[in-house]
Design a protein around this motif. Sequence first.
Motif, PDB file in Angstrom:
ATOM      1  N   ASP A  57     -37.366  31.629 -18.754  1.00  0.00           N
ATOM      2  CA  ASP A  57     -35.722  31.437 -18.814  1.00  0.00           C
ATOM      3  C   ASP A  57     -35.150  32.709 -19.395  1.00  0.00           C
ATOM      4  OD1 ASP A  57     -33.155  30.390 -19.155  1.00  0.00           O
ATOM      5  OD2 ASP A  57     -33.886  28.876 -20.985  1.00  0.00           O
ATOM      6  N   THR A  86     -29.113  29.447 -16.008  1.00  0.00           N
ATOM      7  CA  THR A  86     -28.094  28.558 -15.542  1.00  0.00           C
ATOM      8  C   THR A  86     -26.579  29.433 -15.363  1.00  0.00           C
ATOM      9  OG1 THR A  86     -27.564  27.999 -17.665  1.00  0.00           O
ATOM     10  CG2 THR A  86     -29.103  26.598 -16.599  1.00  0.00           C
ATOM     11  N   ASP A  88     -24.172  32.042 -13.568  1.00  0.00           N
ATOM     12  CA  ASP A  88     -23.985  33.262 -12.538  1.00  0.00           C
ATOM     13  C   ASP A  88     -23.419  34.400 -13.348  1.00  0.00           C
ATOM     14  OD1 ASP A  88     -23.528  34.535 -10.393  1.00  0.00           O
ATOM     15  OD2 ASP A  88     -22.262  33.238  -9.161  1.00  0.00           O
ATOM     16  N   LEU A 106     -31.001  31.843 -10.160  1.00  0.00           N
ATOM     17  CA  LEU A 106     -30.200  30.764 -10.770  1.00  0.00           C
ATOM     18  C   LEU A 106     -31.132  29.318 -11.040  1.00  0.00           C
ATOM     19  CD1 LEU A 106     -26.609  31.027  -9.193  1.00  0.00           C
ATOM     20  CD2 LEU A 106     -27.589  31.766 -11.535  1.00  0.00           C
ATOM     21  N   LYS A 107     -30.903  28.486 -11.909  1.00  0.00           N
ATOM     22  CA  LYS A 107     -31.770  27.305 -12.134  1.00  0.00           C
ATOM     23  C   LYS A 107     -31.345  26.287 -10.854  1.00  0.00           C
ATOM     24  CE  LYS A 107     -33.446  27.544 -16.974  1.00  0.00           C
ATOM     25  NZ  LYS A 107     -33.636  27.114 -18.130  1.00  0.00           N
ATOM     26  N   ASP A 108     -30.293  26.396 -10.483  1.00  0.00           N
ATOM     27  CA  ASP A 108     -29.859  25.462  -9.367  1.00  0.00           C
ATOM     28  C   ASP A 108     -30.662  25.721  -7.978  1.00  0.00           C
ATOM     29  OD1 ASP A 108     -28.396  27.393  -8.389  1.00  0.00           O
ATOM     30  OD2 ASP A 108     -26.681  26.370  -8.607  1.00  0.00           O
ATOM     31  N   ALA A 109     -31.608  26.727  -8.053  1.00  0.00           N
ATOM     32  CA  ALA A 109     -32.202  26.996  -6.771  1.00  0.00           C
ATOM     33  C   ALA A 109     -33.250  25.585  -6.562  1.00  0.00           C
ATOM     34  CB  ALA A 109     -33.195  28.146  -6.821  1.00  0.00           C
ATOM     35  N   SER A 110     -33.293  25.540  -5.354  1.00  0.00           N
ATOM     36  CA  SER A 110     -34.647  24.383  -5.086  1.00  0.00           C
ATOM     37  C   SER A 110     -35.876  24.603  -5.470  1.00  0.00           C
ATOM     38  CB  SER A 110     -34.335  24.008  -3.579  1.00  0.00           C
ATOM     39  OG  SER A 110     -35.024  24.985  -2.929  1.00  0.00           O
TER      40      SER A 110
END
Length: 212
Positions: A57, A86, A88, A106-110
């Motif tokens: 992180d 988290t 951008d 970004l943490k929203d990556a799969s």
Amino acid sequence: MSARAVRIALCDDQALVLRGLSSLLADLGVEIALECSDAERLLAALPQRPVDLIVSDIRMPGLGGIGLIRTLRERGDATPVILLTTFDDPGLMMQAVDAGAQGFLLKDASPEDLKAAIQRVAAGETLLQPVSLGPVRAAWTGEAVVDSAVRLTERERSILRLVAGGYSNKEIGRSLHLSEGTVKNYVSELLVKLDCRDRTHAVLKAITQRLL
């Protein structure tokens, strides 16, 4: 790295995130050698348990992800690092690159995208998750003066855009109908033309110089 699973260390101060990442990546065949809740513990453990790559992180109490990288580089440890956030935030991204991060995601990556990023960075590539160009230009203060002598061809711009997306030379070649060797030569020439030490800095400089 293809002969065996990539050994990684995970660092995140949120226990649920740490456990979740560990479980998801292990299910995808990534070997988790270390899990730490802060950069200081990770730095203390690494000499006894070396890894191929670190996923951390970027914002944590104490050193945080950027401080982790700076400390590693200061002590001569070149272990590649992917920083997760988290936010951008182009400013954070460029701080990470300047500190020596090989990847920024970004943490929203799969989970699949994260695994692919791990494999690419462990193989020696860099990964810059694309962000909007305007904030990047505004945040990059070190390249405020545009060098009018630098000109990129449309082919060079196409290659840099794909580099920014984290594509390998082979994937870029397939997309543009070029051989992998030709793409490698283009990238080498771009580094010279832009006076940059690596692919990620070349992309950032091209953005800030309004060449992309």
